[in-house]
Design a protein around this motif. Structure first.
Motif, PDB file in Angstrom:
ATOM      1  N   TRP A 168       0.852  -1.203   0.000  1.00 53.08           N
ATOM      2  CA  TRP A 168       0.000   0.000   0.000  1.00 53.08           C
ATOM      3  C   TRP A 168       0.885   1.249   0.000  1.00 53.08           C
ATOM      4  O   TRP A 168       0.694   2.174  -0.802  1.00 53.08           O
ATOM      5  N   ARG A 169       1.876   1.262   0.896  1.00 51.01           N
ATOM      6  CA  ARG A 169       2.782   2.402   1.019  1.00 51.01           C
ATOM      7  C   ARG A 169       3.520   2.664  -0.302  1.00 51.01           C
ATOM      8  O   ARG A 169       3.699   3.811  -0.705  1.00 51.01           O
ATOM      9  N   GLU A 170       3.894   1.601  -0.982  1.00 49.39           N
ATOM     10  CA  GLU A 170       4.610   1.728  -2.247  1.00 49.39           C
ATOM     11  C   GLU A 170       3.739   2.366  -3.322  1.00 49.39           C
ATOM     12  O   GLU A 170       4.205   3.207  -4.100  1.00 49.39           O
ATOM     13  N   LEU A 171       2.461   1.985  -3.385  1.00 41.76           N
ATOM     14  CA  LEU A 171       1.553   2.575  -4.366  1.00 41.76           C
ATOM     15  C   LEU A 171       1.348   4.065  -4.108  1.00 41.76           C
ATOM     16  O   LEU A 171       1.327   4.874  -5.042  1.00 41.76           O
ATOM     17  N   VAL A 172       1.184   4.438  -2.847  1.00 39.36           N
ATOM     18  CA  VAL A 172       0.990   5.852  -2.506  1.00 39.36           C
ATOM     19  C   VAL A 172       2.251   6.655  -2.831  1.00 39.36           C
ATOM     20  O   VAL A 172       2.184   7.771  -3.365  1.00 39.36           O
ATOM     21  N   ALA A 173       3.416   6.079  -2.545  1.00 35.48           N
ATOM     22  CA  ALA A 173       4.675   6.769  -2.823  1.00 35.48           C
ATOM     23  C   ALA A 173       4.873   6.959  -4.330  1.00 35.48           C
ATOM     24  O   ALA A 173       5.348   8.012  -4.778  1.00 35.48           O
ATOM     25  N   ALA A 174       4.510   5.950  -5.119  1.00 41.33           N
ATOM     26  CA  ALA A 174       4.654   6.054  -6.574  1.00 41.33           C
ATOM     27  C   ALA A 174       3.764   7.157  -7.130  1.00 41.33           C
ATOM     28  O   ALA A 174       4.163   7.911  -8.030  1.00 41.33           O
ATOM     29  N   ASP A 175       2.541   7.259  -6.607  1.00 45.16           N
ATOM     30  CA  ASP A 175       1.639   8.333  -7.043  1.00 45.16           C
ATOM     31  C   ASP A 175       2.210   9.696  -6.671  1.00 45.16           C
ATOM     32  O   ASP A 175       2.231  10.610  -7.501  1.00 45.16           O
ATOM     33  N   ALA A 176       2.690   9.836  -5.433  1.00 40.33           N
ATOM     34  CA  ALA A 176       3.217  11.125  -4.984  1.00 40.33           C
ATOM     35  C   ALA A 176       4.417  11.551  -5.821  1.00 40.33           C
ATOM     36  O   ALA A 176       4.548  12.732  -6.189  1.00 40.33           O
ATOM     37  N   ALA A 177       5.285  10.602  -6.155  1.00 43.29           N
ATOM     38  CA  ALA A 177       6.455  10.919  -6.967  1.00 43.29           C
ATOM     39  C   ALA A 177       6.038  11.351  -8.372  1.00 43.29           C
ATOM     40  O   ALA A 177       6.611  12.285  -8.949  1.00 43.29           O
ATOM     41  N   GLN A 178       5.021  10.683  -8.918  1.00 49.22           N
ATOM     42  CA  GLN A 178       4.569  11.040 -10.260  1.00 49.22           C
ATOM     43  C   GLN A 178       3.929  12.427 -10.274  1.00 49.22           C
ATOM     44  O   GLN A 178       4.194  13.233 -11.176  1.00 49.22           O
ATOM     45  N   VAL A 179       3.099  12.699  -9.284  1.00 51.11           N
ATOM     46  CA  VAL A 179       2.457  14.016  -9.217  1.00 51.11           C
ATOM     47  C   VAL A 179       3.510  15.117  -9.126  1.00 51.11           C
ATOM     48  O   VAL A 179       3.426  16.144  -9.814  1.00 51.11           O
TER      49      VAL A 179
ATOM     50  N   GLN B 212     -14.028   1.585  -7.097  1.00 50.79           N
ATOM     51  CA  GLN B 212     -13.325   0.527  -7.812  1.00 50.79           C
ATOM     52  C   GLN B 212     -11.908   1.000  -8.143  1.00 50.79           C
ATOM     53  O   GLN B 212     -10.955   0.225  -8.051  1.00 50.79           O
ATOM     54  N   PHE B 213     -11.778   2.272  -8.533  1.00 53.27           N
ATOM     55  CA  PHE B 213     -10.484   2.880  -8.802  1.00 53.27           C
ATOM     56  C   PHE B 213     -10.372   4.168  -8.003  1.00 53.27           C
ATOM     57  O   PHE B 213     -11.383   4.728  -7.565  1.00 53.27           O
ATOM     58  N   ALA B 214      -9.153   4.642  -7.843  1.00 50.03           N
ATOM     59  CA  ALA B 214      -8.912   5.900  -7.149  1.00 50.03           C
ATOM     60  C   ALA B 214      -8.859   7.054  -8.139  1.00 50.03           C
ATOM     61  O   ALA B 214      -9.141   6.903  -9.332  1.00 50.03           O
ATOM     62  N   ARG B 215      -8.483   8.209  -7.626  1.00 48.63           N
ATOM     63  CA  ARG B 215      -8.446   9.443  -8.388  1.00 48.63           C
ATOM     64  C   ARG B 215      -7.800   9.289  -9.768  1.00 48.63           C
ATOM     65  O   ARG B 215      -6.673   8.823  -9.905  1.00 48.63           O
ATOM     66  N   GLY B 216      -8.520   9.728 -10.793  1.00 52.26           N
ATOM     67  CA  GLY B 216      -7.964   9.855 -12.128  1.00 52.26           C
ATOM     68  C   GLY B 216      -7.823   8.590 -12.938  1.00 52.26           C
ATOM     69  O   GLY B 216      -7.445   8.646 -14.114  1.00 52.26           O
ATOM     70  N   ALA B 217      -8.123   7.416 -12.350  1.00 54.94           N
ATOM     71  CA  ALA B 217      -7.895   6.168 -13.083  1.00 54.94           C
ATOM     72  C   ALA B 217      -8.803   6.043 -14.300  1.00 54.94           C
ATOM     73  O   ALA B 217      -8.450   5.356 -15.266  1.00 54.94           O
ATOM     74  N   ASN B 218      -9.974   6.682 -14.261  1.00 51.95           N
ATOM     75  CA  ASN B 218     -10.851   6.646 -15.440  1.00 51.95           C
ATOM     76  C   ASN B 218     -10.249   7.401 -16.622  1.00 51.95           C
ATOM     77  O   ASN B 218     -10.647   7.200 -17.763  1.00 51.95           O
ATOM     78  N   LEU B 219      -9.282   8.249 -16.329  1.00 49.02           N
ATOM     79  CA  LEU B 219      -8.627   9.032 -17.384  1.00 49.02           C
ATOM     80  C   LEU B 219      -7.208   8.540 -17.652  1.00 49.02           C
ATOM     81  O   LEU B 219      -6.381   9.292 -18.208  1.00 49.02           O
TER      82      LEU B 219
ATOM     83  N   ALA C 291      -7.129   1.295  -4.036  1.00 45.43           N
ATOM     84  CA  ALA C 291      -8.566   1.544  -3.950  1.00 45.43           C
ATOM     85  C   ALA C 291      -9.244   0.324  -3.324  1.00 45.43           C
ATOM     86  O   ALA C 291      -8.680  -0.304  -2.420  1.00 45.43           O
ATOM     87  N   LEU C 292     -10.424  -0.031  -3.803  1.00 49.63           N
ATOM     88  CA  LEU C 292     -11.253  -1.029  -3.118  1.00 49.63           C
ATOM     89  C   LEU C 292     -10.574  -2.383  -2.973  1.00 49.63           C
ATOM     90  O   LEU C 292     -10.512  -2.942  -1.877  1.00 49.63           O
ATOM     91  N   LYS C 293     -10.088  -2.953  -4.065  1.00 46.80           N
ATOM     92  CA  LYS C 293      -9.552  -4.311  -3.964  1.00 46.80           C
ATOM     93  C   LYS C 293      -8.312  -4.360  -3.089  1.00 46.80           C
ATOM     94  O   LYS C 293      -8.099  -5.342  -2.362  1.00 46.80           O
ATOM     95  N   GLU C 294      -7.501  -3.299  -3.110  1.00 47.05           N
ATOM     96  CA  GLU C 294      -6.325  -3.272  -2.247  1.00 47.05           C
ATOM     97  C   GLU C 294      -6.725  -3.161  -0.777  1.00 47.05           C
ATOM     98  O   GLU C 294      -6.091  -3.764   0.099  1.00 47.05           O
TER      99      GLU C 294
ATOM    100  N   VAL D 181     -18.501  -6.559   2.439  1.00 47.88           N
ATOM    101  CA  VAL D 181     -18.410  -5.589   1.353  1.00 47.88           C
ATOM    102  C   VAL D 181     -19.746  -5.534   0.625  1.00 47.88           C
ATOM    103  O   VAL D 181     -20.252  -6.559   0.169  1.00 47.88           O
ATOM    104  N   ARG D 182     -20.310  -4.345   0.547  1.00 52.39           N
ATOM    105  CA  ARG D 182     -21.521  -4.118  -0.239  1.00 52.39           C
ATOM    106  C   ARG D 182     -21.163  -3.154  -1.360  1.00 52.39           C
ATOM    107  O   ARG D 182     -20.505  -2.139  -1.105  1.00 52.39           O
ATOM    108  N   THR D 183     -21.564  -3.468  -2.579  1.00 57.96           N
ATOM    109  CA  THR D 183     -21.223  -2.604  -3.702  1.00 57.96           C
ATOM    110  C   THR D 183     -22.467  -1.946  -4.285  1.00 57.96           C
ATOM    111  O   THR D 183     -23.559  -2.515  -4.258  1.00 57.96           O
ATOM    112  N   VAL D 184     -22.260  -0.744  -4.800  1.00 58.57           N
ATOM    113  CA  VAL D 184     -23.325  -0.004  -5.467  1.00 58.57           C
ATOM    114  C   VAL D 184     -22.773   0.511  -6.791  1.00 58.57           C
ATOM    115  O   VAL D 184     -21.571   0.737  -6.932  1.00 58.57           O
ATOM    116  N   SER D 185     -23.649   0.678  -7.771  1.00 58.44           N
ATOM    117  CA  SER D 185     -23.210   1.106  -9.094  1.00 58.44           C
ATOM    118  C   SER D 185     -24.250   2.006  -9.722  1.00 58.44           C
ATOM    119  O   SER D 185     -25.455   1.804  -9.549  1.00 58.44           O
ATOM    120  N   SER D 186     -23.770   2.993 -10.482  1.00 61.01           N
ATOM    121  CA  SER D 186     -24.677   3.862 -11.227  1.00 61.01           C
ATOM    122  C   SER D 186     -25.137   3.192 -12.516  1.00 61.01           C
ATOM    123  O   SER D 186     -26.139   3.584 -13.105  1.00 61.01           O
TER     124      SER D 186
END
Length: 281
Positions: free
Chosen positions: A17-28, A168-175, A192-195, A209-214
């Motif tokens: 988890w820490r590695e994923l957050v660090a990779a995002d911060a470095a990219q930003v 399902q995904f975090a910030r910006g993953a849809n783009l 995000a959710l699965k992690e 876990v309960r899921t909802v969808s538009s």
């Protein structure tokens, strides 16, 4: 690598988890064009008011929390859950470090005629002593590098039930394709959710876990609104060369006479609930 990718230990899950957050911060830090504002949410706090957009998660949360219970809302934002919880008769204690979000929450609570106790703090908060029946972290944990201490404190101050919400995904993953086309490198996606579910499993928690969808594959938006949202997700400065490239691609990929068909932010959202260890068994 973990000893078994499907059965990580808690230490392995926390490190991943820490590695994923660090990779995002470095990219930003690497691709960001505008200077970071003092309050990241100042420009968009109004979007987090109750009723600003459809709350798919509310019916599930409403069923999980009983009137009269005390709820600790960590990262309460503009009050999209804090205010409805107060309206159903809960005592709501909100933790929110953004000044713009706190102002939005206070205005929404006043408009609804309810009281929400708001604290200008980051979680976990040193010296915090209040306990709650239910604690809530709604879309507040994606970029928390030290998620272990965050959850430890959440559980320690909760009597009955902990609740977290993740897309399902975090910030910006849809783009992500747009991000890569503009910046020339793949998006480093936040956890995000699965992690989060994998982490709870590694912590040996009794969770549901309960899921909802538009059910929507895209959201039709006015052009300038869509460009502004994408600009924020891609960390672009208005009028830059990359901003122009972004607009060009969005028109080519998603443009229509009615506006921009933005890919859905999340196809589904998970509401994850679990018993804090001291109340289990």
């Amino acid at each position: 690598m973990p000893t078994n990718v499907l059965r990580p230990t808690e230490e392995e899950a926390l490190a991943a988890w820490r590695e994923l957050v660090a990779a995002d911060a470095a990219q930003v830090a690497r691709v960001r064009e505008p200077e970071p504002p003092a309050d990241h949410y100042a420009a968009v706090a109004g979007r987090f008011r109750p009723g600003a957009f459809e709350s798919l998660e509310w019916p599930v949360l409403d069923a999980l929390v009983a009137p009269g219970e005390t709820v600790l809302d960590i990262g309460a934002g503009g009050g999209r859950f804090a205010v409805p919880l107060a309206q159903k008769g809960c005592r709501v204690i909100a933790i929110e470090p953004s000044g713009a979000m706190r102002e939005t929450l206070a205005a929404a609570a006043a408009e609804a005629g309810v009281t929400v106790e708001v604290h200008d703090l980051r979680w976990p908060a040193a010296g915090w002593t209040e306990e709650a029946d239910v604690s809530l972290a709604a879309h507040a944990c994606y970029d928390i590098a030290e998620i272990g201490p965050f959850l430890d404190a959440m559980e320690r101050h909760t009597r009955r039930l902990c609740v977290a919400m993740f897309g399902q995904f975090a910030r910006g993953a849809n783009l992500a394709p747009l991000f890569e086309a503009v910046h020339g490198e793949p998006l480093q996606a936040l956890p995000a959710l699965k992690e989060f579910v994998a982490l709870l499993g590694a912590r040996d928690r009794n969770y549901e876990v309960r899921t909802v969808s538009s059910g929507r594959a895209y959201e039709l938006m006015e052009r300038e609104q869509a460009f502004e949202m994408a600009r924020r997700m891609l960390w672009l400065a208005p009028g830059s060369a990359k901003d122009a490239r972004m607009r060009e691609l969005m028109e080519a990929w998603w443009g229509s006479p009615e506006g921009i068909r933005m890919p859905a932010f999340r196809r589904f959202i998970g509401i994850v609930s679990w018993e804090p260890p001291r109340s289990a068994g």
